[in-house]
Design an enzyme around this catalytic site. Structure first.
Site, PDB file in Angstrom:
ATOM      1  N   PHE A  45       0.813  -1.227   0.000  1.00  0.00           N
ATOM      2  CA  PHE A  45       0.000   0.000   0.000  1.00  0.00           C
ATOM      3  C   PHE A  45       0.837   1.263   0.000  1.00  0.00           C
ATOM      4  O   PHE A  45       0.349   2.330  -0.382  1.00  0.00           O
ATOM      5  CB  PHE A  45      -0.984   0.012   1.184  1.00  0.00           C
ATOM      6  N   GLY A  48       1.225   3.713  -3.235  1.00  0.00           N
ATOM      7  CA  GLY A  48       0.289   4.768  -3.588  1.00  0.00           C
ATOM      8  C   GLY A  48      -0.199   5.600  -2.413  1.00  0.00           C
ATOM      9  O   GLY A  48      -0.985   6.524  -2.593  1.00  0.00           O
ATOM     10  N   HIS A  49       0.268   5.301  -1.210  1.00  0.00           N
ATOM     11  CA  HIS A  49      -0.249   5.997  -0.008  1.00  0.00           C
ATOM     12  C   HIS A  49       0.901   6.421   0.887  1.00  0.00           C
ATOM     13  O   HIS A  49       1.120   5.781   1.929  1.00  0.00           O
ATOM     14  CB  HIS A  49      -1.209   5.077   0.748  1.00  0.00           C
ATOM     15  N   PHE A  50       1.632   7.349   0.673  1.00  0.00           N
ATOM     16  CA  PHE A  50       1.643   8.292  -0.429  1.00  0.00           C
ATOM     17  C   PHE A  50       3.043   8.279  -1.018  1.00  0.00           C
ATOM     18  O   PHE A  50       4.010   8.188  -0.266  1.00  0.00           O
ATOM     19  CB  PHE A  50       1.309   9.692   0.074  1.00  0.00           C
ATOM     20  N   VAL A  55       2.496   6.607   4.413  1.00  0.00           N
ATOM     21  CA  VAL A  55       1.688   6.588   5.630  1.00  0.00           C
ATOM     22  C   VAL A  55       0.764   5.372   5.559  1.00  0.00           C
ATOM     23  O   VAL A  55       0.099   5.159   4.537  1.00  0.00           O
ATOM     24  CB  VAL A  55       0.834   7.876   5.748  1.00  0.00           C
TER      25      VAL A  55
END
Length: 152
Positions: A45, A48-50, A55
């Site tokens: 994850f 894309g986060h971020f 985070v």
């Protein structure tokens, strides 16, 4: 009682990338658990986060707390699992009062602390919080449903 990753995998149907509990430090079957999620930059994850500022998504912190809850809710007094996990489904069905107090980033060790408020054969309610280095990063009241896969 402590539980290693093999014991966790015997108690939960989740697997990579959705298994979010690495170790159980302390468990009182049917009552409470303290478990660990080691957060690494290799988590899928974080792409894309971020980008450039990773985070951990709050929804995944809640999911980690729900998985920890399932581990102790299904445990017998001796620590063995009371259900055949291949025949049961454990669904997160409610989240109340969720608060996220501090970002969780790669390198953090998330400590998941969950206490049962009520456990029945079909609905369970919990008080849950997650900490990093003793500081609360998230907390919520969560509710989960236990369903027999043969009845769905």
């Amino acid at each position: 009682m402590q539980v290693d990753i093999q014991g966790i995998m015997a108690r939960l149907p989740h697997r990579y990338p959705m298994l979010l509990v690495d170790r159980v430090l302390k468990m009182v079957p049917g009552k409470s658990i303290i478990a660990i999620k080691n957060v690494t930059v290799n988590e899928p994850f974080f792409n894309g986060h971020f980008p450039g500022r990773p985070v951990m998504p709050g929804v995944l912190i809640i999911e980690a707390m729900a998985q920890a809850a399932a581990i102790f809710s299904f445990a017998e007094e001796d620590g063995s699992c009371k259900h055949d996990i291949s025949r049961k489904a454990y669904y997160l069905v409610g989240v109340d009062g969720a608060r996220f107090r501090k970002p969780v980033i790669p390198g953090d060790q998330l400590q998941l602390e969950v206490t049962a408020d009520r456990i029945s054969k079909v609905i369970c309610k919990y008080s849950a919080r997650a900490t990093v280095d003793g500081a609360v990063v998230a907390e919520a009241a969560i509710m989960c449903a236990i369903r027999d896969l043969d009845e769905q």
